[in-house]
Enzyme design. Structure first.
Site, PDB file in Angstrom:
ATOM      1  N   GLY A  12       7.713 -10.710  43.547  1.00  0.00           N
ATOM      2  CA  GLY A  12       7.208 -10.963  44.994  1.00  0.00           C
ATOM      3  C   GLY A  12       6.178 -10.136  45.360  1.00  0.00           C
ATOM      4  O   GLY A  12       6.063  -9.847  46.530  1.00  0.00           O
ATOM      5  N   GLN A  16       5.086 -10.257  51.968  1.00  0.00           N
ATOM      6  CA  GLN A  16       4.983  -9.441  53.044  1.00  0.00           C
ATOM      7  C   GLN A  16       4.905  -7.983  52.592  1.00  0.00           C
ATOM      8  O   GLN A  16       4.375  -7.228  53.020  1.00  0.00           O
ATOM      9  CB  GLN A  16       5.744  -9.804  54.333  1.00  0.00           C
ATOM     10  N   TYR A 147      20.276 -17.894  52.873  1.00  0.00           N
ATOM     11  CA  TYR A 147      19.774 -16.759  52.392  1.00  0.00           C
ATOM     12  C   TYR A 147      20.488 -15.311  52.391  1.00  0.00           C
ATOM     13  O   TYR A 147      20.438 -14.735  51.749  1.00  0.00           O
ATOM     14  CB  TYR A 147      18.645 -16.613  53.583  1.00  0.00           C
ATOM     15  N   LYS A 151      21.918 -13.118  49.530  1.00  0.00           N
ATOM     16  CA  LYS A 151      21.976 -11.489  49.642  1.00  0.00           C
ATOM     17  C   LYS A 151      23.252 -10.709  49.467  1.00  0.00           C
ATOM     18  O   LYS A 151      23.340  -9.498  48.823  1.00  0.00           O
ATOM     19  CB  LYS A 151      21.285 -11.173  50.987  1.00  0.00           C
ATOM     20  N   ILE A 177      10.810  -7.029  59.318  1.00  0.00           N
ATOM     21  CA  ILE A 177       9.684  -5.947  58.967  1.00  0.00           C
ATOM     22  C   ILE A 177       8.556  -6.620  59.964  1.00  0.00           C
ATOM     23  O   ILE A 177       8.008  -7.608  59.545  1.00  0.00           O
ATOM     24  CB  ILE A 177       9.557  -5.964  57.492  1.00  0.00           C
TER      25      ILE A 177
HETATM   26  N1  SER Z   1      13.149 -11.076  57.801  1.00  0.00           N
HETATM   27  C1  SER Z   1      14.085 -11.707  57.346  1.00  0.00           C
HETATM   28  C2  SER Z   1      14.180 -13.194  57.733  1.00  0.00           C
HETATM   29  O1  SER Z   1      13.871 -13.277  58.897  1.00  0.00           O
HETATM   30  C3  SER Z   1      15.327 -10.987  57.305  1.00  0.00           C
HETATM   31  O2  SER Z   1      15.690 -10.611  56.038  1.00  0.00           O
HETATM   32  O3  SER Z   1      14.451 -13.993  56.949  1.00  0.00           O
END
Ligand code: SER
Length: 322
Positions: A12, A16, A147, A151, A177
């Protein structure tokens, strides 16, 4: 011939976080010792040119295995992922990258005798049944997004490999982030980055989350520190493995808009709610209890909302030529 410093591979590396993690790891451990692995998204030129790079599809076990052998990898940061909003619209790809990819990375790392693997998790591991305020480290994980489900798989498998298969796996649950180098577009927390582009370019932004949607957030330098500090932490002090809460700040779109307006008078925030991303955000915590990370490896973030907004406006303004 061995090398004095082990080689680190980052999956990756175009993303970002990866695009900022690779330069930091190269500065710390030597440019030739950090392999930037990308797949679909091209690597930024500085990441591609400053050291070794590779194309690795994490959904292929053989691809991961071949890269670990070719570069004689000793440690791996697994940063590739299909983020929350994109995953809901691309379930098969999300499964291949986020679930199968995590398994491939862990199993290939074990079978190639890697010394350490960093597998980040996310606030997305939590769900609507989780206590929302000051969310404990060890609590209910019942996410309602693809998602987030992936995780949780990554966390539990990371812990399993650490406890049962002798692989040193570590991970933090990253919040949203905020950063200026590589713009994220596939997540739910991305408004907190896009708002700065809107503010600097046009003095306005239309937000896809409601004004009162509080979410845990972190500025990129702290996110990089969290990954590197945890990777370097004394194993003797660690009780957790792949599931550390790391908090830094928590804010709503309205609060972030106010902080920007304090520096760009006249900044206009409008709202046009996207039901998909609003529902995802509503299932995530408002704020985190990160006392386990503070206790076990000294987590201590540097940026609060004001420091982050000042630094974002300065650096993104320079990048955008304003
Ligand atoms: N920044 C991520 C998202 O919005 C959260 O892990 O998918």
């Amino acid at each position: 011939m061995g090398h004095s410093v082990e080689r680190i591979l980052v999956t990756g590396a175009a993303g970002q976080i990866g695009s900022e993690l690779v330069p930091e790891l190269r500065a710390r451990y030597g440019e030739d010792n950090v392999v930037a692995a990308g797949h679909v998204t091209p690597l930024p030129p500085d990441v591609r040119d400053a050291g070794p790079s590779a194309t690795v599809d994490v959904s292929s076990y053989d691809d991961v295995d071949a890269a670990l052998k070719r570069y004689d990898v000793g440690a791996l940061y697994h940063m590739s992922s299909i983020l929350s909003a994109l995953a809901e619209n691309n379930p098969a790809t999300a499964y291949a990258v986020n679930v199968a990819g995590a398994y491939n990375v862990l199993e290939a790392a074990r079978s190639n005798g890697l010394r350490r693997v960093i597998v980040p998790s996310s606030i997305a591991a939590f769900g609507p049944d989780t206590p929302r305020e000051n969310t404990p480290n060890d609590t209910i994980l019942r996410p309602t997004t693809l998602y987030g489900i992936a995780k949780v798989f990554g966390e539990l498998m990371g812990n399993y490999y650490a406890e049962k298969r002798g692989l040193d796996v570590r991970g933090v649950r990253l919040p949203g982030i905020v950063s200026w180098k590589t713009e994220p577009t596939a997540g739910t927390t991305d408004y907190a980055v896009a708002i700065f582009y809107g503010a600097i370019r046009e003095g306005r932004y239309t937000c896809y989350l409601r004004p009162d949607t509080a979410l845990p957030m972190m500025y990129m330098p702290d996110a990089i520190d969290s990954l590197v500090q945890l990777a370097e932490a004394d194993p003797g002090g660690l009780e957790h493995h792949a599931d550390f809460n790391v908090g830094a700040m928590s804010f709503t779109p309205a609060q972030l808009a106010d902080a920007i307006r304090g520096r760009i008078p006249g900044f206009v925030m409008e709202y046009e709610v996207d039901p998909l991303r609003q529902a995802i955000a509503d299932s995530w915590p408002d704020s985190l209890d990160d006392s386990a990370a503070r206790r076990e490896w000294g987590w201590n973030p540097k940026y609060d909302l004001d420091a982050m907004v000042d630094d974002m406006l300065e650096n993104l303004g320079r990048k955008l030529g304003k």
